[in-house]
Design a protein around this motif. Sequence first.
Motif, PDB file in Angstrom:
ATOM      1  N   SER A 192       0.823  -1.206   0.000  1.00 20.80           N
ATOM      2  CA  SER A 192       0.000   0.000   0.000  1.00 20.80           C
ATOM      3  C   SER A 192       0.866   1.268   0.000  1.00 20.80           C
ATOM      4  CB  SER A 192      -0.976  -0.001   1.175  1.00 20.80           C
ATOM      5  OG  SER A 192      -0.327   0.356   2.373  1.00 20.80           O
ATOM      6  N   TYR A 193       1.979   1.261   0.740  1.00 18.18           N
ATOM      7  CA  TYR A 193       2.786   2.498   0.698  1.00 18.18           C
ATOM      8  C   TYR A 193       3.886   2.416  -0.355  1.00 18.18           C
ATOM      9  CZ  TYR A 193       6.622   0.407   3.447  1.00 18.18           C
ATOM     10  OH  TYR A 193       7.663  -0.374   3.877  1.00 18.18           O
ATOM     11  N   HIS A 199      -0.266   6.640  -7.869  1.00 21.89           N
ATOM     12  CA  HIS A 199      -0.453   5.396  -7.102  1.00 21.89           C
ATOM     13  C   HIS A 199      -1.437   4.476  -7.845  1.00 21.89           C
ATOM     14  CE1 HIS A 199      -1.855   2.742  -3.916  1.00 21.89           C
ATOM     15  NE2 HIS A 199      -2.982   3.400  -3.756  1.00 21.89           N
ATOM     16  N   GLY A 222      -3.727   2.207   0.244  1.00 22.91           N
ATOM     17  CA  GLY A 222      -2.689   3.148  -0.170  1.00 22.91           C
ATOM     18  C   GLY A 222      -3.099   4.603  -0.002  1.00 22.91           C
ATOM     19  N   SER A 224      -1.481   6.308   2.799  1.00 20.34           N
ATOM     20  CA  SER A 224      -0.109   6.776   2.577  1.00 20.34           C
ATOM     21  C   SER A 224      -0.046   7.976   1.652  1.00 20.34           C
ATOM     22  CB  SER A 224       0.760   5.637   2.033  1.00 20.34           C
ATOM     23  OG  SER A 224       0.939   4.679   3.035  1.00 20.34           O
ATOM     24  N   THR A 234       1.907  11.115   2.922  1.00 23.09           N
ATOM     25  CA  THR A 234       3.025  11.675   2.161  1.00 23.09           C
ATOM     26  C   THR A 234       2.833  13.160   1.920  1.00 23.09           C
ATOM     27  OG1 THR A 234       3.359   9.556   1.095  1.00 23.09           O
ATOM     28  CG2 THR A 234       4.341  11.447   0.010  1.00 23.09           C
ATOM     29  N   PHE A 286       2.229   6.821   7.232  1.00 28.42           N
ATOM     30  CA  PHE A 286       3.182   6.206   6.307  1.00 28.42           C
ATOM     31  C   PHE A 286       4.367   5.639   7.092  1.00 28.42           C
ATOM     32  CE2 PHE A 286       6.992   6.352   3.787  1.00 28.42           C
ATOM     33  CZ  PHE A 286       6.619   6.052   2.493  1.00 28.42           C
ATOM     34  N   ASP A 303       5.294   1.671   7.623  1.00 23.37           N
ATOM     35  CA  ASP A 303       6.622   1.238   7.195  1.00 23.37           C
ATOM     36  C   ASP A 303       7.369   0.597   8.368  1.00 23.37           C
ATOM     37  OD1 ASP A 303       9.108   0.959   6.041  1.00 23.37           O
ATOM     38  OD2 ASP A 303       9.606   3.084   6.094  1.00 23.37           O
TER      39      ASP A 303
END
Length: 498
Positions: free
Chosen positions: A110-111, A157, A384, A387, A391, A424, A428
């Motif tokens: 997703s990220y 994305h 996603g 993220s 971001t 995000f 991670d």
Amino acid sequence: MDTVSINHRGQWSTRMAFILAAVGSAIGLGNIWKFPYIVGMYGGGAFILVYLVFILIIGMPVMMTEIMLGRRGRQNPVGTMQTLAMQAGQSAAWRYVGWFGMVAGFLILSYYSVVAGEVMAYVFRAGSGAFDNQTADGIRAILTDFVSEPEKLLAWHTIFMVLTTVVVARGVRLGLERTVRWLMPALFILLVILVGYAMSLKGFGQAVNFLFEPDFDKLFYLQDAHGKFVLDEAGQRVFTWTPVMVAMGHSFFTLSLGMGAIMVYGSYLGREASISRVTLAIVAADTLVAILAGLAIFPLVFTADLAPAQGPDLIFLTLPLAFGTMPGGSLFGMLFFLLLLFAAWSSAISLMEPAVAWLSENRSKRFDRAAAASWIGVIIWLLGIISVFATSGTTLRDVFESVAGWFGIEDARFTGKFFSLNLFNIIDFATANIMLPLGGLAMIIFAAWVMRRESIQAELAAERTFVLTLWRILIRYVTPLAIVFVFLYRLVPHPSSA
Ligand code: PFF
């Protein structure tokens, strides 16, 4: 539960095809985007040294184990774990290791896809000459402009997820083998050229010192973005274990271990191949690319007087500087980001494959491969979006404040470090540094203590005795203890200073 026969699933055409696919999975954003930025954040040479030790004592044995399990089970990771456990007369609950891995894969992709989307946008930025003769501040402005528009990030994305889903829907082997065969050498050559350029810069020597002269104080004591030690009230430096955890997590992430990607690729591998040899080839290629990326990027950091600890933005702030000044830079930069995009794409495919293999093998009446891939692609795409917003600067504080706002609470205040985190970074950190090592730990415990000895012996018949002995000692004692130690030591209270 019935075992799906080999004939229904297909195999890699050659041992080389497996190596190429696994290298395609291993080499990706982890090597060129993530490795340099964590090296920059966590102290350079000492971090690299610890990371290399983890590659040797954790990454290599876990990779051998995953390939072995996959090839023995010949199914998706859930089915493989369940079948092998039942063959050994143990609980079918081992299949949850497969499940856990699939969830990790969803979260990572997703990220990963959002970063790959940024890379895609940078293919066009570089090609349009946007970086020509820019200063470091100019390059930063370009990045800030870009990420401040979530709808653009979302569009990239989306494109990346569609590209990935299409390939997975058609079956992993189609296209992948051919793409990786020319892609990896090309990426390697471009990296070598970039390193050559970096050697001509005045910051090269400083970069080499930073990367290869380990300073353990920088690993164990907290620093600010400029590399200055953070001091507590008593004026003492502050101990931190995070860099060691990140180094371990990255040894899993960069080699695609702990979540079933390599296991599912191993399930398509022919019986005759020596698992230790393919492991060595994959690990060597992956490590070489990461080190080259470091050698290409840090001279730019020091020449432009940037702080090494830029975090995830590092490659987007440094590489454009090189493309903006070197001769033929816009063409070269475009090519470089394009190859990086392909490398990310071949990794993304492997992140999706375990779940798609599971859905299409287990629910084959309702989901053929294409349907399975599409559903999973949509779920990951939705995840996603988190993220995308993170971001473009959304923190947990913003999220909490909006939620409070929906309930009519306008003056809620969320202070503290926790709320300045963004999702995000959290996804991670949790996937790479916690989920993958836990998944890998479960797999080696399974292979060392649960699985039938004869099964292992049959699967590793092509190995030399000393390799086999070494592997066994590692997965029984050294590797699990190392993983557990890294986890537990974080929980021990520490004195602030040496
Ligand atoms: N190894 C990939 C990289 O370094 O970019 C990322 C990755 C792929 C992680 C597949 C995990 C995975 F299962």
